[in-house]
Design an enzyme around this catalytic site. Structure first.
Site, PDB file in Angstrom:
ATOM      1  N   GLU A  64      31.969  42.462  34.674  1.00 39.07           N
ATOM      2  CA  GLU A  64      31.471  43.761  35.158  1.00 39.07           C
ATOM      3  C   GLU A  64      31.315  44.776  34.037  1.00 39.07           C
ATOM      4  OE1 GLU A  64      34.475  42.585  35.472  1.00 39.07           O
ATOM      5  OE2 GLU A  64      36.001  44.171  35.460  1.00 39.07           O
ATOM      6  N   HIS A  93      35.747  40.427  31.250  1.00 42.03           N
ATOM      7  CA  HIS A  93      35.297  41.288  32.343  1.00 42.03           C
ATOM      8  C   HIS A  93      33.780  41.235  32.462  1.00 42.03           C
ATOM      9  CE1 HIS A  93      39.107  43.254  33.373  1.00 42.03           C
ATOM     10  NE2 HIS A  93      39.413  43.012  32.112  1.00 42.03           N
ATOM     11  N   CYS A 111      40.064  38.199  34.883  1.00 35.22           N
ATOM     12  CA  CYS A 111      41.146  38.697  34.022  1.00 35.22           C
ATOM     13  C   CYS A 111      42.518  38.317  34.594  1.00 35.22           C
ATOM     14  CB  CYS A 111      41.004  40.195  33.776  1.00 35.22           C
ATOM     15  SG  CYS A 111      42.004  40.774  32.395  1.00 35.22           S
TER      16      CYS A 111
END
Lengths: 215, 257
Positions: A197, A195, A84
């Site tokens: 994650e 993202h 990001c």
């Protein structure tokens, strides 16, 4: 204890989601830690540069913590993943906050979507670009191993990367009229706008691929 | 293909359990928050919202632990709301593994808090929750007002103007709940959803009143919501998240399947 994988903590935002996801995919095989200690970062086998929030604050914090030299060292020496704003920070400069110079590892700029973005039919698109969009890999790369074309990943950003060297663009994503560079890679450095994650199974797979990556 | 519309199951958590009231009475227990969150993650939910409705301050510590446990098992965005009043509250939730926080009453009592929070943590993690109720009489031009305290306290603030102001102060997303519809299963208030979604450039999550899958479709198509939030249709086994996604996709809505 020296961690194998370090998530670089330079005082910006939320590193805990990334930490939890990496611990999940490392499955006890690699030690993952969040750290701002230059020695731990220097000795790590691989590093992650996360980032949320505004780029001016990110670059200022990176400078204030004195971590820029060790980040540059890592960029030239070991598997490196920017996420990001941690991706945007690798570009030459960003339009955000009236124009901010960045690390310049990759040639290219970070641009604003604008507040009146519209799709082909004239429908207004929301900014930030927030949610799940399809990502199309453009190169064969270990990071995308076992991840299908057009898989959806979770994005949240108002600014996007436009790389100068198109052969470094690893994946692209369309948001209305904008074709944004969703991922870049060259040598030992990779970076993604979304993202991983927070991108469910596909995101975890990408992080697992990063942990196994031997550039 | 562009951006998918999102389905967000919502966990209202009281004293460590997921609960759901129907028309504000007859609270039903819907399970352990960690198990419920994990189930929705595994079903392919696009995001999870955790609203701490515990009234007492002492139980907040439990909430942090619970968020931490959920964040270790859920790899989609997690929003936490309820009792977020200070930057310290936000920091604690983010450290526990939340990705966004939802600010409700504190935004009304102290709008500058939204600005402070957005500047410190970034707009991407600041959701402002708006509880709106229709105040115009039938036949009049539609008007909605902001209510606080679970819909009991009127503020006199116009909901659409308020939404615009919150975005100006830095809200990255709005969670819009219709107090007239919440818990009724009669569908979203599409009028206020559309009015606010058209007035702001950030994503709007529609909430309050989902009773069937068509309501989710209406929220997106007529209300122009970017995401739809629902609780009881998922909690009690009426529908699964994949069923809801397939139904919406069949009606031409772009979904992550």
């Amino acid at each position: 204890m020296q961690p194998d994988v370090v998530i670089i903590d330079y005082g910006m935002g939320n590193l805990h989601s990334a930490h939890k996801a990496l611990e999940k995919v490392a499955a006890g095989q690699q030690r993952v830690a969040i750290s701002s200690d230059p020695e731990l970062i220097r000795k790590a086998e691989r590093v992650i540069l996360p980032g949320v929030g505004a780029i001016r604050d990110c670059m200022a914090e990176m400078d204030k913590t004195g971590l820029i030299p060790v980040i540059r060292e890592c960029l030239s020496s070991k598997p490196f993943l920017g996420i990001c704003v941690g991706f945007q920070a690798l570009m030459e400069s960003s339009e955000e906050n009236g124009g901010v110079p960045c690390l310049g590892h990759f040639a290219g700029q970070v641009k604003f979507f604008g507040n009146d973005l519209r799709d082909a039919s004239g429908e207004r698109l929301k900014v930030p670009h927030m949610g799940w969009s399809q990502v199309h890999p453009l190169l064969q790369h270990p990071l995308w191993q076992d991840i299908p074309d057009a898989e959806r990943f979770y994005f949240v950003h108002s600014y996007y990367v436009q790389a100068s060297h198109r052969d470094q663009v690893l994946a692209r994503c369309d948001y209305g009229p904008v074709q944004l560079d969703a991922a870049m890679a060259a040598d030992n450095v990779a970076a993604v706008q979304f993202h991983p994650e927070k991108s469910a199974t596909a995101g975890l797979k990408l992080l697992e691929n990063f942990l196994n990556w031997k550039p | 293909m562009g951006l998918a519309k999102r389905i967000i199951p919502c966990l209202d958590v009281d004293k460590g359990r997921v609960v759901k009231g129907v028309n504000f009475v007859g609270i039903r227990d819907a399970g352990n928050p960690v198990e419920v969150a994990k189930r929705y993650n595994d079903q392919g939910a696009d995001e999870i919202t955790f609203l701490d409705i515990t009234a007492s301050h002492e139980d907040r510590g439990t909430t942090v632990e619970m968020v931490e446990e959920i964040a270790g098992q859920v790899f989609i965005p997690l929003t936490v709301g309820g009792g977020i009043r200070t930057c310290e509250d936000i920091r604690r939730m983010l450290n526990a593994g939340a990705d966004k926080v939802s600010i409700n009453t504190a935004a009304v009592t102290n709008p500058e808090f939204v600005q402070e929070a957005a500047e410190r943590f970034g707009s991407q993690c600041i959701v402002v929750a708006i509880d709106a109720k229709k105040v115009s009489a039938p036949g009049e031009v539609n008007r909605w007002e902001i209510f606080t305290h679970g819909g009991r306290k009127a503020t006199g603030l116009d909901a659409v103007q308020w939404a615009v102001k919150m975005v100006e102060l830095g809200a990255g997303e709005l969670l819009l709940t219709s107090m007239d519809r919440d818990g009724t299963k009669n569908g979203f208030d599409l009028g206020v959803t559309r009015a606010i979604s058209d007035a702001v450039h950030v994503p709007v999550i529609a909430s309050g009143g989902v009773g069937n899958l068509q309501h989710l479709v209406d929220g997106v198509k007529q209300g122009r919501a970017d995401a739809v939030l629902a609780a009881s249709i998922f909690h009690f086994g009426q529908h699964t998240v994949p069923e809801a996604k397939r139904f919406m996709a069949e009606q031409g809505i772009e979904m992550r399947l």
